[in-house]
Design a protein around this motif. Sequence first.
Motif: not given
Length: 431
Positions: A161-168, A183-186, A332-344
């Motif tokens: 999930i993190a890698l897919i988020t990062l790729a997007i 707005i690539p982060i959003l 916002i609070s329901s966003i899974p940690t791996p999504v934020m990890g990929g963005i981070s």
Amino acid sequence: MKQKPVLEINEKPSLSQWFFLSIQHLFAMFGATVLAPILIGISPAIALISSGIGTIVFVLITRGKVPSYLGSSFAFIAPMSFAIKNLGTGAAFIGVFITGIVYAVIALVINKVGVKWLFKILPPIVVGPVIIVIGLGLSSVAVGMAMNGADGKYSSTSITIALITLAITIVTALFTRGFLSVIPILVGIIGGYITSICFGIVDFSKVAEAKWIEIPDFSVPFVDYTPEITLQLLFIFVPVAIVTISEHIGHQVVLGNVVEKDLIKDPGLDRSLFGDAVSTMIAGLIGGPTTTTYGENIGVLAITRAYSVYLFVGAAIFAMIFGFVGKISAIISSIPTPVMGGISILLFGIIASSGLRVLVENKIDFSKQRNLVIASVILVLGIGGATLHVGDVFTLEGMALAALIGVILNLVLPEKIGGDRNIEMNNEKAS
């Protein structure tokens, strides 16, 4: 020839312009503004509210001459996280308030004696490596969020999930044009969230339970906690606050180039920095993160050529409204940690890369031993997490210690040291 602005700085937009262009600025800052508090472990809703209030205050203090949005600062993720973990949540917010005081004091000094002294304390050879430390010092946090599941152990689902988020996010940033490109982060967060739904790891129960209108959990001194200023708190926040002032200066210079006005002179760096100071102090008083002017919104200005400060007031109002919408806060609070990890992974890397950019753009010569010594010490102390304990009084560590020692080295080391003189003498003989 430069194109004529769509809206001048003090020009009132039409209602349709006001609505849509303000929403665009809201989207530009939204991802980063809510991401920082999530990483710190505080309320994203309060971050939205404090950013909205802070932006309006900033516009008033700068007399409507600086079109900027003030969102959550990533530079203070590590200090705030450390304070929450070791000193308590209230201590972190007092640290935010202290940061605002530092900004205000330096703004007052600039007003009285000018700005040259600040560049002497914070030249590029200090600022660049410290910014690199800010980014790379958080790299393990980003990787851990991307790689580990809820149990703290390696999860193939999480890393996927993190890698897919990062790729997007990367694809959106590099291969899109117009509105999407700012707005690539959003877009990355939305894409990662949808991916997480497909993997079945999103919990919608709190979203269903949340009310549409809901008062966030503000943290107010003397009501929710008893404020206490300690030496340790000062040494955690003050060095970083001094360094982030250089970010503020950089934004004012870039923004001035975009709108073709010298904002350092009018309304003055002292006013813009004081606006940032008051915004940050307000955030600390209600339980929000430190604020800073946002480069993302400067990018929107450059693309749209709509410079009106009314657009930022509109974006600020929308942000405050969103902060009181319980459903949005729950989503916002329901966003899974791996999504934020990929963005981070990308965001923290960009922070580090911007430090490299400072060094490159200022043509820092690393054949000079002085520059090599200063940068090397800052990088190793900061990234290595060095700690200095002074009895039981206070502890100075990591980024703060690296920044402080970098400033000291820059002030005490002579401009020319032995190895540099020998190099120059050899060059003279050769010529």
